[in-house]
Scaffold this motif. Structure first.
Motif, PDB file in Angstrom:
ATOM      1  N   ARG A 192       0.832  -1.201   0.000  1.00  0.00           N
ATOM      2  CA  ARG A 192       0.000   0.000   0.000  1.00  0.00           C
ATOM      3  C   ARG A 192       0.868   1.252   0.000  1.00  0.00           C
ATOM      4  O   ARG A 192       0.602   2.214  -0.741  1.00  0.00           O
ATOM      5  N   ALA A 193       1.937   1.226   0.795  1.00  0.00           N
ATOM      6  CA  ALA A 193       2.828   2.387   0.866  1.00  0.00           C
ATOM      7  C   ALA A 193       3.547   2.623  -0.462  1.00  0.00           C
ATOM      8  O   ALA A 193       3.851   3.771  -0.820  1.00  0.00           O
ATOM      9  N   ALA A 194       3.794   1.526  -1.178  1.00  0.00           N
ATOM     10  CA  ALA A 194       4.482   1.635  -2.473  1.00  0.00           C
ATOM     11  C   ALA A 194       3.504   1.877  -3.618  1.00  0.00           C
ATOM     12  O   ALA A 194       3.908   1.895  -4.787  1.00  0.00           O
ATOM     13  N   ALA A 195       2.208   2.033  -3.292  1.00  0.00           N
ATOM     14  CA  ALA A 195       1.163   2.237  -4.299  1.00  0.00           C
ATOM     15  C   ALA A 195       1.138   1.084  -5.302  1.00  0.00           C
ATOM     16  O   ALA A 195       0.893   1.277  -6.489  1.00  0.00           O
ATOM     17  N   TYR A 196       1.389  -0.103  -4.777  1.00  0.00           N
ATOM     18  CA  TYR A 196       1.412  -1.288  -5.639  1.00  0.00           C
ATOM     19  C   TYR A 196      -0.012  -1.765  -5.880  1.00  0.00           C
ATOM     20  O   TYR A 196      -0.794  -1.920  -4.936  1.00  0.00           O
ATOM     21  N   GLY A 197      -0.355  -2.006  -7.135  1.00  0.00           N
ATOM     22  CA  GLY A 197      -1.669  -2.520  -7.482  1.00  0.00           C
ATOM     23  C   GLY A 197      -1.601  -4.009  -7.746  1.00  0.00           C
ATOM     24  O   GLY A 197      -0.911  -4.446  -8.674  1.00  0.00           O
ATOM     25  N   ALA A 198      -2.300  -4.797  -6.949  1.00  0.00           N
ATOM     26  CA  ALA A 198      -2.256  -6.248  -7.102  1.00  0.00           C
ATOM     27  C   ALA A 198      -2.897  -6.660  -8.421  1.00  0.00           C
ATOM     28  O   ALA A 198      -3.904  -6.085  -8.854  1.00  0.00           O
ATOM     29  N   HIS A 199      -2.293  -7.665  -9.056  1.00  0.00           N
ATOM     30  CA  HIS A 199      -2.837  -8.182 -10.309  1.00  0.00           C
ATOM     31  C   HIS A 199      -3.977  -9.157 -10.047  1.00  0.00           C
ATOM     32  O   HIS A 199      -4.839  -9.360 -10.900  1.00  0.00           O
ATOM     33  N   GLY A 200      -3.959  -9.775  -8.881  1.00  0.00           N
ATOM     34  CA  GLY A 200      -5.012 -10.716  -8.525  1.00  0.00           C
ATOM     35  C   GLY A 200      -5.912 -10.118  -7.456  1.00  0.00           C
ATOM     36  O   GLY A 200      -6.384  -8.985  -7.578  1.00  0.00           O
ATOM     37  N   ARG A 201      -6.149 -10.882  -6.390  1.00  0.00           N
ATOM     38  CA  ARG A 201      -7.019 -10.420  -5.310  1.00  0.00           C
ATOM     39  C   ARG A 201      -6.363  -9.261  -4.572  1.00  0.00           C
ATOM     40  O   ARG A 201      -5.149  -9.277  -4.331  1.00  0.00           O
ATOM     41  N   PRO A 202      -7.136  -8.241  -4.151  1.00  0.00           N
ATOM     42  CA  PRO A 202      -6.565  -7.171  -3.312  1.00  0.00           C
ATOM     43  C   PRO A 202      -5.962  -7.784  -2.047  1.00  0.00           C
ATOM     44  O   PRO A 202      -6.592  -8.623  -1.392  1.00  0.00           O
ATOM     45  N   LEU A 203      -4.748  -7.369  -1.719  1.00  0.00           N
ATOM     46  CA  LEU A 203      -4.037  -8.028  -0.619  1.00  0.00           C
ATOM     47  C   LEU A 203      -4.756  -7.878   0.712  1.00  0.00           C
ATOM     48  O   LEU A 203      -4.808  -8.821   1.511  1.00  0.00           O
ATOM     49  N   ASP A 204      -5.324  -6.694   0.991  1.00  0.00           N
ATOM     50  CA  ASP A 204      -5.991  -6.487   2.283  1.00  0.00           C
ATOM     51  C   ASP A 204      -7.237  -7.356   2.402  1.00  0.00           C
ATOM     52  O   ASP A 204      -7.497  -7.950   3.457  1.00  0.00           O
ATOM     53  N   ALA A 205      -8.023  -7.429   1.335  1.00  0.00           N
ATOM     54  CA  ALA A 205      -9.242  -8.246   1.375  1.00  0.00           C
ATOM     55  C   ALA A 205      -8.891  -9.725   1.507  1.00  0.00           C
ATOM     56  O   ALA A 205      -9.535 -10.461   2.268  1.00  0.00           O
TER      57      ALA A 205
END
Length: 975
Positions: free
Chosen positions: A864-877
């Protein structure tokens, strides 16, 4: 064994550790040492355990002579101290009477009377212990079948009896019953009996590999070729390199020989070379050698007796020499068994196998179909184009080759191939003909051809050296234009080598700029050049500037590149040199494409193709179609690209094999096919591209293409095909010897390890992952790859229940991730480890599972701090959902429900588009309702939750997810 156990506990730990090792000399030697260690303790039960482990090592290590000796010690201990044998040890003891019977049958030096005496001993012992006699009759039947007696009565006495606790497993008994019908000539009934084993419903340590090896030929005879192909791949993997399954390996070799897969048979023989030395069982050795004999006889009958073959270590073998050696050994073994048994059974069975006619001309077993023509060392693989009509006299042949090369005609390759063989011959005499020129000139011509081949393989330093040699010979022959052109080629090739070798775009650009400037000066200083040589120099200059534009990606270089191509086009058009006109227009189109002007490039190719179809040269059409196809891919017009590329491949087939490069055509057509959703077609073209690259181009590029093909095969769910393809590649000499780039070899192994995991071979997959994790730990320039490999390794260790080791390895992955972030791989691995530990250990594993999730939370924070966008499922969810699942496994249901509600909030309400988000949301609702309704016993809120979700999903048209939740709601209402 590193240290001798000093206590009983240490001994048991050592026995358990040894039991996890694969069967073979290491395990056997360790088992022998552990028996010696156990004998020092006062407790005899420790020795019993060690002796059982040693007998198992001998049995599955194919050392039947030693197994009965160990069992005799066990039987003496049982007779003297029966009380030390608990129920489990007693069961083992009586079970292994059968192992001894099998071991004695496998040894021709043991008299037949002794075999029967042992069965009498077994019967007496079973009766005294009040054990059912079905296992005894099973051994009696197997002895009758081995000797060649009439087996009908023995079979009925065994098969008609009820099974007991000491009967062979269902899978093994099914195999014996099927073999009875197979020997009787009833393939159909044998296959019906085998069905549960072949379908994977019954299995054991030896099955289904043993049954598969026998069933392959009956399946082919029954017309079930696809099933035979599939089972061959799976069954061979289950027995390869295994000394105790040497006979099964031999039957797979026989299957290859009788289905037109002789080349694969030789490949598998090479993979099992160690069996020539490791198989100590004469019976297994006879079965193996007979399978080898069938294969080698078939290869020799096809006229390939001189091919290299892999046999016993210590000498080199040809197919013919190895066949003679194998036949002598196998005949001798069959004779020894028949002498012992007083029958001719084994010689007759061996001859029946050798006399079988091929069942099919060709059955495609693997993605990498090879012929016997391919069975040559990698270093000697050369292009072998179909011979074109050539002149009869040597002078005419030389002149024809040069004329065809000037035109760029595909038939030139055949001429040069023939000339190279003639010039290399010891008795070659060069013609005394002014029109032909000197031998030095001809040798220079041949060096230029070699340089061109090296350049196609991207061996630019080799190509430059050959061009330099050729230039010197042309000087010697007084051919100044040719020498000039060769030196211009050196300039361009050296620049390409620098461009390939340098990581700096500026250095690559500068090298090509300098090469172009040198060629310009060279041409300006030359005098008396003919128009064709002027054009060839202009083409080299235009190529240099086109490459500069390509490597720099700087549009500033577009105009000079286009101007140089225009200069070539004007020169060729004025003099009507068709081949140079075509090359100039392709250079122009390529330069427009590199400049981002794809529609202009397509228009240029349209004009060129119209010209080629009208005026030729026709052999340029496949390359032109290939370029236009790539341009269509750039314009996202996959259908037009597919049409052009397919036509290019079709037209290229009209010319000699290898004369027109189709490697890229197949590779690009694979991409077009994928974009059109035709994955199987894409796979075929990827494989073909790799095959052609391996034969005519760069072996490194070939392995890259094969790597992509293997991954696609795995993605398509063709697990056994993927493993077979990679096994074949990894046995190539330049891979097994370590010549190939270690990262590329590691990628092939990684894909194979993933395929093994997908194929449920957890033990083999874990071993490969552990090895790769250890190797990648030293990749200081690529810690991210180590992070991914170590993370996957940790998950497999978790699946094996080794959570302590999994923790150690995932910590290595986290350390590598800190240097080169791999957020999704690490988060996924940590969440999966938490799930595995909580599911396996319940409340006892919750603390460690939550530690894994804490680490995953830290990864999510970093992403999140690196503004990384997950390609699959959102990491937090995904993390919140896993907290819910882990707490549910551990019985912490309130915490689980809170986590699942958080996950639902993070996922957001589903929309009409469907996809993974809807499936994940519905799964969260399902699990939350199950926790709330069943475990927390609050059915009212759970049903309200479900009904609301069902209403929303139904309104959006998500039928599958609606039905899943409706089933949970119905179950809750029933409660």
């Amino acid at each position: 064994m590193p240290t001798t156990p000093q206590t009983i506990d240490e001994l048991h730990e050592a026995l358990q550790e040894n039991g996890r090792r694969p069967y073979g000399r290491t395990r056997t030697v360790t088992a022998e040492e552990l028996v010696d260690a156990a004998a020092q303790f006062a407790e005899p039960v420790a020795l019993v355990h060690a002796l059982f482990e040693l007998q198992e090592a001998y049995t599955y290590g194919s050392e039947p002579r030693k197994s009965p000796v160990v069992f005799a010690r066990l039987l003496t201990l049982f007779d003297e101290q029966p009380d030390i044998f608990d129920e489990r040890l007693r069961h083992l003891l009586f079970w292994r009477f059968k192992w001894v019977a099998a071991a004695l049958r496998a040894l021709p030096e043991i008299p037949l009377a002794s075999l029967r005496q042992w069965l009498t001993e077994m019967r007496d012992r079973y009766e005294k212990a009040d054990l059912g006699l079905q296992p005894y009759y099973g051994q009696a039947y197997q002895l009758a079948a081995h000797v060649g007696d009439d087996t009908a009565l023995a079979y009925e006495l065994w098969a008609g009896r009820s099974r007991t606790r000491l009967s062979d497993c269902e899978a093994c008994e099914i195999c014996e019953r099927a073999l009875y019908h197979l020997v009787a000539g009833d393939d159909e009934r044998a296959l019906r009996v085998w069905e549960p084993v072949l379908a994977g419903k019954e299995s054991c340590q030896e099955e289904p590999a043993r049954s598969i090896s026998y069933a392959l030929l009956p399946l082919v005879r029954a017309g079930r070729t696809e099933e035979a192909r599939r089972l061959h791949l799976a069954g061979y993997r289950g027995c390869r390199r295994n000394p105790s399954m040497a006979g099964e390996v031999g039957r797979h070799l026989e299957f290859c020989a009788l289905t037109g897969n002789e080349a694969r048979g030789l490949e598998l023989l090479a993979e099992n070379r160690t069996l020539f030395e490791e198989v100590d069982s004469p019976l297994d050795r006879l079965a193996f050698l007979t399978g080898v004999d069938v294969l080698l006889r078939r290869v020799e009958s096809l006229g390939h007796g001189g091919l290299p073959a892999t046999g016993p270590a210590g000498r080199t073998w040809t197919v013919a020499a190895l066949r003679a050696h194998v036949a002598e050994q196998a005949d001798g073994l069959a004779a020894r068994f028949d002498t012992r048994n007083g029958t001719a059974t084994h010689a007759e069975r061996r001859m029946a196998r050798l006399d079988r006619a091929p069942l099919l001309e060709a059955l495609e077993l693997t993605l990498r179909t090879r012929s016997l023509d391919d069975v040559v060392p990698a270093a000697t693989v050369v292009a072998s184009p179909a011979p074109a009509p050539v002149a009869e006299s040597l002078p005419e042949l030389i002149l024809r080759a040069r004329a065809l090369r000037t035109e760029g005609h595909p038939d030139a390759d055949a001429c040069w191939t023939r000339l190279r063989a003639m010039v290399d011959a010891e008795d070659y005499t060069h013609p005394d003909d002014d029109a032909v020129g000197t031998l030095a000139e001809l040798r220079a011509d041949l060096l230029i051809e070699e340089a061109n081949e090296a350049g196609e393989k991207q061996e630019f330093s080799v190509a430059a050296a050959l061009q330099e040699q050729a230039a010197g010979l042309y000087d010697e022959a007084g051919q100044k234009e040719h020498a000039l052109l060769a030196r211009a080629g050196v300039l361009l090739t050296t620049a390409e080598f620098t461009s390939q070798d340098s990581e700096s775009a500026e250095a690559r650009t500068a090298a090509l700029t300098d090469a172009h400037a040198s060629m310009v000066r060279m041409q300006e200083e030359a005098t008396g050049l003919t128009p064709r040589f002027e054009g060839r120099l202009l083409r080299l200059r235009a190529t240099a500037l086109g490459l500069r534009l390509q490597v720099s990606r700087d549009k500033e270089f577009a105009a000079p590149a286009l101007a140089e191509a225009d200069l070539l086009l004007a020169h060729a058009t004025e003099r009507d040199i068709a081949g140079q006109i075509s090359r100039a227009m392709m250079l122009r189109a390529g330069n427009y494409a590199l400049s981002g002007e794809l529609p202009t490039a397509v228009a240029e190719m349209d004009a060129l193709l119209d010209r080629l179809r009208a005026q030729g040269p026709a052999w340029h059409i496949p390359s032109a179609l290939g370029l236009r196809g790539r341009l269509h891919l750039g314009l996202r017009d996959a259908q037009s690209a597919h049409t052009d590329l397919a036509e290019g491949i079709r037209l290229a087939a009209e010319w000699p094999v290898g004369a027109i490069g189709t490697v890229r055509l197949h590779g690009d057509l694979a991409e077009a096919s994928m974009r059109l959703g035709r994955a199987q077609e894409a796979l075929r073209h990827l494989i073909r591209s790799a095959e052609l690259e391996l034969r005519y181009g760069s072996r490194t590029d070939a392995y890259c293409a094969y790597s992509n093909a293997a991954q696609l095969t795995l993605d398509l769910g063709r697990v056994e095909d993927c493993i077979a393809l990679l096994d074949s590649l990894l046995s190539e000499p330049d891979i097994s010897s370590g010549e190939l780039d270690d990262r590329l070899a590691a990628q092939l192994r990684l894909t194979r390890a993933r395929a093994l995991h997908a194929g449920d071979d957890l033990k083999a997959a874990t071993a490969e992952f552990i090895a790769l994790a250890a190797e990648s730990a030293d990749w200081d320039d690529d810690p991210g790859s180590h992070a991914v490999i170590a993370a996957e390794t940790a998950v497999l260790l978790g699946e094996s229940g080794e959570f302590g080791r999994a923790r150690e390895v995932v910590d290595q992955a986290l350390a590598a991730h800190a240097r080169d972030a791999r957020y999704e791989s690490l988060s996924s691995a940590l969440r999966e480890l938490a799930r595995l530990q909580a599911r396996s250990q319940g409340p006892d594993g919750l603390a460690d599972a939550l530690t894994f999730l804490t680490d995953a939370g830290r990864i999510a924070d970093e992403a999140r701090a690196a503004a990384y966008g997950a390609h699959g499922r959102p990491l937090d969810a995904a993390l919140a959902y896993e907290y819910g699942r882990v707490n549910a496994y551990a019985g912490e249901h309130e915490d689980a429900l809170a986590a699942l509600d958080k996950a639902l909030g993070l996922l957001g309400e589903p929309g009409p588009e469907g996809g993974d988000q809807v499936a994940e949301w519905a799964e969260c609702v399902r699990l939350a309702a199950a926790v709330e309704g069943f475990h927390l016993e609050r059915p009212g809120p759970a049903l309200a939750r479900l009904d609301a979700a069902i209403g929303r999903l139904s309104a959006l048209g998500h039928k599958e997810e609606t039905e899943t939740l409706a089933a949970v709601a119905a179950e809750l209402r029933d409660e």
